[in-house]
Design a protein around this motif. Structure first.
Motif, mmCIF file in Angstrom:
data_model
loop_
_atom_site.group_PDB
_atom_site.id
_atom_site.type_symbol
_atom_site.label_atom_id
_atom_site.label_comp_id
_atom_site.label_asym_id
_atom_site.label_seq_id
_atom_site.Cartn_x
_atom_site.Cartn_y
_atom_site.Cartn_z
ATOM 1 N N MET A 372 11.961 -1.118 3.793
ATOM 2 C CA MET A 372 12.214 0.287 3.462
ATOM 3 C C MET A 372 11.115 1.179 4.026
ATOM 4 N N VAL A 373 9.860 0.790 3.831
ATOM 5 C CA VAL A 373 8.751 1.609 4.322
ATOM 6 C C VAL A 373 8.752 1.625 5.848
ATOM 7 N N ARG A 374 8.984 0.462 6.451
ATOM 8 C CA ARG A 374 8.957 0.359 7.913
ATOM 9 C C ARG A 374 10.031 1.248 8.550
ATOM 10 N N GLU A 375 11.223 1.282 7.971
ATOM 11 C CA GLU A 375 12.321 2.044 8.565
ATOM 12 C C GLU A 375 12.187 3.542 8.292
ATOM 13 N N LEU A 376 11.830 3.889 7.057
ATOM 14 C CA LEU A 376 11.749 5.308 6.699
ATOM 15 C C LEU A 376 10.526 5.975 7.314
ATOM 16 N N LEU A 377 9.400 5.258 7.359
ATOM 17 C CA LEU A 377 8.124 5.834 7.788
ATOM 18 C C LEU A 377 7.488 4.925 8.835
ATOM 19 N N PRO A 378 8.064 4.855 10.035
ATOM 20 C CA PRO A 378 7.623 3.835 11.000
ATOM 21 C C PRO A 378 6.162 3.945 11.398
ATOM 22 N N ARG A 379 5.651 5.131 11.646
ATOM 23 C CA ARG A 379 4.250 5.265 12.050
ATOM 24 C C ARG A 379 3.315 5.024 10.872
ATOM 25 N N VAL A 380 3.668 5.537 9.714
ATOM 26 C CA VAL A 380 2.847 5.325 8.526
ATOM 27 C C VAL A 380 2.782 3.841 8.188
ATOM 28 N N PHE A 381 3.890 3.140 8.347
ATOM 29 C CA PHE A 381 3.868 1.706 8.063
ATOM 30 C C PHE A 381 2.938 0.971 9.023
ATOM 31 N N GLN A 382 2.937 1.361 10.275
ATOM 32 C CA GLN A 382 2.003 0.747 11.224
ATOM 33 C C GLN A 382 0.563 0.894 10.734
ATOM 34 N N ILE A 383 0.251 2.061 10.231
ATOM 35 C CA ILE A 383 -1.118 2.322 9.756
ATOM 36 C C ILE A 383 -1.419 1.498 8.512
ATOM 37 N N ILE A 384 -0.453 1.391 7.593
ATOM 38 C CA ILE A 384 -0.662 0.555 6.404
ATOM 39 C C ILE A 384 -0.893 -0.898 6.826
ATOM 40 N N GLU A 385 -0.116 -1.364 7.806
ATOM 41 C CA GLU A 385 -0.306 -2.727 8.302
ATOM 42 C C GLU A 385 -1.727 -2.925 8.841
ATOM 43 N N GLU A 386 -2.215 -1.931 9.574
ATOM 44 C CA GLU A 386 -3.551 -2.061 10.152
ATOM 45 C C GLU A 386 -4.630 -1.997 9.060
ATOM 46 N N ILE A 387 -4.442 -1.112 8.072
ATOM 47 C CA ILE A 387 -5.379 -1.067 6.945
ATOM 48 C C ILE A 387 -5.426 -2.439 6.276
ATOM 49 N N ASN A 388 -4.249 -3.004 6.042
ATOM 50 C CA ASN A 388 -4.162 -4.306 5.378
ATOM 51 C C ASN A 388 -4.819 -5.408 6.210
ATOM 52 N N ALA A 389 -4.558 -5.394 7.514
ATOM 53 C CA ALA A 389 -5.120 -6.445 8.380
ATOM 54 C C ALA A 389 -6.644 -6.403 8.372
ATOM 55 N N ARG A 390 -7.216 -5.212 8.513
ATOM 56 C CA ARG A 390 -8.676 -5.087 8.532
ATOM 57 C C ARG A 390 -9.279 -5.442 7.173
ATOM 58 N N TYR A 391 -8.614 -5.006 6.120
ATOM 59 C CA TYR A 391 -9.097 -5.275 4.767
ATOM 60 C C TYR A 391 -9.022 -6.772 4.450
ATOM 61 N N CYS A 392 -7.898 -7.418 4.804
ATOM 62 C CA CYS A 392 -7.755 -8.851 4.542
ATOM 63 C C CYS A 392 -8.773 -9.668 5.353
ATOM 64 N N ALA A 393 -9.061 -9.214 6.572
ATOM 65 C CA ALA A 393 -10.090 -9.894 7.366
ATOM 66 C C ALA A 393 -11.441 -9.826 6.665
ATOM 67 N N GLU A 394 -11.742 -8.676 6.073
ATOM 68 C CA GLU A 394 -12.997 -8.532 5.322
ATOM 69 C C GLU A 394 -12.991 -9.414 4.071
ATOM 70 N N LEU A 395 -11.826 -9.503 3.407
ATOM 71 C CA LEU A 395 -11.708 -10.378 2.249
ATOM 72 C C LEU A 395 -12.027 -11.826 2.616
ATOM 73 N N LEU A 396 -11.430 -12.281 3.716
ATOM 74 C CA LEU A 396 -11.645 -13.670 4.134
ATOM 75 C C LEU A 396 -13.082 -13.909 4.595
ATOM 76 N N ARG A 397 -13.700 -12.877 5.154
ATOM 77 C CA ARG A 397 -15.108 -13.013 5.552
ATOM 78 C C ARG A 397 -15.999 -13.168 4.323
ATOM 79 N N ARG A 398 -15.700 -12.357 3.283
ATOM 80 C CA ARG A 398 -16.522 -12.423 2.072
ATOM 81 C C ARG A 398 -16.213 -13.658 1.231
#
Length: 812
Positions: A372-398
């Motif tokens: 739903m988010v990807r289809e309705l808000l395609p650019r915003v979803f891309q940004i959420i994905e990137e926020i999540n990817a960077r944040y999860c990488a930091e989680l795994l580092r810590r």
């Protein structure tokens, strides 16, 4: 002040009636008087409104923008007249012209911009921001229809459209020149610009025009006038321009588009039990966030400052998870529109955004389906994905290898976008709304986030504006306090504590009692006009008014009333102080259990109120269509305030504070802000019962509670539950209340209604005993009023301003 004396007011008002309506004063209706008076107030406020905004711009003041899906502002005429210092002049002047201000206030509809405590808190905060001189504004949606107008038909809740805008809104100003476009759907194309940077282009989108309607928020000094900006969704073009007015499918497509667009700002909280409703809610949230941010950045651009200065000039606050899309949308605007790199944009966003969490209930911690988010808000979803990817990488580092932590803390997980996780990660401050609530967040529900961000969590206990809930709602009490300790408490509400030295003064006690009885008489007259039943003003007015939800336990209240009725039927001569139980609540249209509880309350009321054996010892009234204006009638009249939520479930509550401020005594659990009330009042000045939060949470974690054991072991519980199923006094067909019965026994009583029943019954016996000692009861009432100043939203907002937003009062 708008009017220096009543003679000038009368002359100016009479001239306005004649000039604008073309009729003599004696022919003016109540609606005419309201509209003319409202326009006069708004015109006067307009001058200070313009000056306030000019000063903010000129001084480049840092401004806070409070994003909320609800602003339950209530009627504004009386509140605005109070804050402008004109209330008494207008009241006296109108009376000499043949009108009662109380009647004129009834002409104003309650704005359908909110539903419950979340929206009322936002409204109190708007009042305090302006009254304390802070540059703070609201950002919301201009709903065409409120939640619904509640009617009670044969005991059942019936929902009717709440078209509160039917006669217009005298307070708002349409600002078409401030409109912005919001984009939905479509696709994103990626390219590389001449400098080698990635460029993202949103194509084939659907455009919605966001038109702001501004309401002036007048502070108590009348000089500071801030803005509540509510956005209305409109189509971007006329059908003739869009489709050349051709008949057939093209024109029908336009009509579908127009209907789809207008639905965004049509209803407060559309039913989200189906996919279409969920989608509409997501649309509403992004619409508000995108429109608000575009407007804020446009205002910032006028300062001529670099965007690195944005966090020094703007604070963004999200009221619960609904406006969390502020975070990725601001990232989009900074990167795609302002050409910033990721790291710089993220630093700016996290320094600007702060988040208030209002609940630990899982259904209120929003999650959206990834598709739903990807289809309705395609650019915003891309940004959420990137926020999540960077944040999860930091989680795994810590925390290398800790997959369980990753599963709990990821923003995107299991094909869902978790908005609370995004709000925490993308903000610099996360606050709970009562000390107990914040402790539960930090130690249990969000413990892993608190470990990762140890400086991010803090507490800001909710507050209420004493201007509306005491000065305006209870003028007789206000006058008595003025005569007793002076008037400084109006601007320094914590000075209400000065009443403590009068708590044992017999003369003052008697005056407090007279004020309470006068308020009870007014409410009794209102109830009689609606229900056709005389109410005993000398009975205990026992009140529970709030949203209908299982955890708030209106069910516990009505089961206790059934028990009292059973006692009276068994012993009609029993000695009991007469009780009038008053309920007010709306249940969400799709919340079937809550609606069944409303039916139960009304069924019990019909039985009890018509049984001669009761002989006036019990009366029960469910007041339909609970609202801010109805609360202003009920709260000053209450003797007992029911704050009986399952411990650990109510984040704070603000009704508890309003009742306390008006001298009601609380029966409650140690939940939410009740805990802080108890710290000031002690056991002797409120009535506590039930499980503690720790006990409740322990049962949830380890089990060990069996509702059927209580059903089988407590004859009182068995009697009232059997009455839900067996034809008799309260049940006509044996099926009406089966859902309630099964929720308690087959579903093991999720909110511990039966577990707390015995304690609740015993505590009500204490209330009966305490009420008989009138001097002691009035002493307790005075002590409650004296301590209530701590819960003024002025104090709460001062803490938000200094500890989260870093803003200061602006001198005008």
């Amino acid at each position: 002040m708008l009017f220096t004396d009543k003679e000038r007011f009368k002359a100016a008002f009479t001239d306005k009636i004649v000039d604008q309506l073309g009729k003599p004063l004696e022919e003016a209706s109540g609606a005419d008087v309201f509209n003319i008076l409202g326009n006069m107030v708004r015109e006067q406020a307009g001058r200070n409104w313009a000056e306030t905004n000019r000063r903010y711009r000129q001084g480049q003041e840092k401004q806070v923008y409070y994003f909320s899906m609800e602003f339950l502002i209530g009627r504004l005429l009386g509140n605005n007249l109070l804050n402008m210092g004109d209330l008494e002049v207008v009241r006296d002047g109108l009376e000499e012209l043949g009108f009662r201000l109380d009647d004129i206030e009834e002409e104003e509809p309650d704005p359908g911009l909110g539903n419950g405590g979340l929206g009322r808190l936002a409204a109190c905060f708007m009042d305090s921001l302006a009254s304390l001189g802070y540059a703070g504004h609201g950002c919301g949606i201009r709903y065409k229809y409120g939640l619904f107008e509640q009617k009670i038909v044969d005991g059942y809740q019936v929902e009717l459209p709440d078209y509160w805008l039917q006669k217009g809104n005298v307070w708002e100003v349409r600002r078409e020149d401030k409109s912005v476009d919001v984009k939905f759907w479509g696709r994103v194309e990626t390219d590389v610009d001449s400098s080698g940077e990635l460029v993202f282009e949103h194509k084939d989108y659907e455009t919605v025009r966001a038109v702001p309607y501004d309401i002036p928020i007048i502070g108590a000094d009348e000089r500071h006038v801030n803005t509540l900006r509510n956005w209305s969704a409109e189509s971007v073009m006329q059908p003739s321009k869009a489709f050349g007015m051709r008949a057939g499918s093209d024109y029908h497509k336009f009509l579908e588009y127009k209907r789809s667009v207008e639905s965004i700002s049509e209803f407060l909280y559309p039913d989200d039990s189906r996919y279409e409703g969920k989608l509409l809610r997501l649309k509403q949230q992004y619409f508000m966030c995108s429109a608000g941010l575009q407007s804020i950045l446009r205002t910032f651009d006028k300062l001529g400052l670099p965007y690195t200065a944005l966090p020094d000039k703007v604070a963004l606050h999200i009221n619960d998870t609904h406006p969390t899309l502020v975070i990725p949308e601001l990232m989009r605007l900074l990167m795609d529109e302002k050409k910033m790199g990721w790291d710089q944009a993220w630093d700016i966003v996290t320094r600007m955004v702060s988040y208030t969490n209002h609940t630990i209930l899982s259904e209120a911690l929003e999650k959206w389906p990834v598709p739903m988010v990807r289809e309705l808000l395609p650019r915003v979803f891309q940004i959420i994905e990137e926020i999540n990817a960077r944040y999860c990488a930091e989680l795994l580092r810590r925390y290398p290898g800790d997959e369980g932590r990753l599963a709990d803390m990821a923003i995107i997980y299991g094909d869902q976008v978790r908005m609370a996780n995004l709000a925490i990660v993308g903000s610099h401050s996360v606050n709970g709304v009562a000390a107990l609530h914040t402790e539960i967040l930090r130690k249990r529900e969000m413990r892993l986030f608190d470990e990762m961000f140890p400086d991010r969590f803090n507490n800001k206990t909710n507050g209420i504006t004493h201007r509306r809930w005491l000065l305006h709602a209870n003028p007789q009490l206000k006058d008595l306090i003025d005569d007793t300790i002076g008037t400084r408490w109006k601007t320094h509400p914590q000075e209400l504590i000065g009443l403590i030295k009068y708590c044992e003064d017999a003369s003052f006690q008697e005056k407090i009692g007279e004020v309470k009885r006068a308020n009870k008489l007014r409410l009794a007259q209102y109830i009689e006009s609606r229900h056709g039943v005389k109410v005993n003003p000398d009975s205990i007015f026992d009140v529970q008014v709030k949203r209908l939800h299982a955890y708030k336990r209106q069910l516990l209240n009505i089961l206790h009333i059934m028990h009292l009725y059973n006692q009276i039927k068994a012993a009609p001569s029993m000695d009991i102080v007469p009780r009038t139980f008053i309920f007010g609540a709306k249940a969400a249209p799709s919340y079937h259990l809550a609606k069944r509880i409303i039916k139960l309350i009304n069924t019990v009321a019909h039985t009890v109120n018509n049984d001669k054996d009761v002989n006036g010892k019990l009366q029960i009234f469910f007041l339909e269509n609970y609202s801010v204006s109805l609360a202003e009638k009920i709260i000053p009249a209450a003797d007992v305030s029911e704050q009986i939520s399952t411990a650990s479930k109510e984040a704070s509550g603000t009704g508890n504070m309003k009742f306390m401020m008006n001298g009601a005594l609380t029966i409650g659990t140690m939940d939410g802000a009740n805990v802080e009330m108890h710290e000031m009042l002690g056991n002797e000045n409120m009535f506590l019962f039930g499980l503690s939060a720790e006990q409740v949470l322990d049962y949830y974690q380890h089990g060990g509670y069996y509702a059927r054991d209580i059903y089988n072991g407590d004859g009182r519980v068995k009697e009232v539950l059997d009455q839900l199923m067996n034809p008799g006094a309260f049940c006509c067909d044996g099926q009406d209340f089966g859902q309630i019965f099964h929720s308690l026994l087959d579903n093991n009583d999720e909110f511990f209604v039966l577990k707390d029943f015995a304690s609740y019954v015993e505590t009500h016996v204490e209330i009966d005993r305490a009420y008989r000692n009138r001097p002691e009861w009035l002493k307790k009432s005075i002590i409650n009023i004296a301590h209530s100043g701590k819960f003024s939203s002025d104090s709460t907002i001062s803490r938000y301003a200094s500890e989260i937003w870093n803003i200061r009062p602006v001198e005008l």
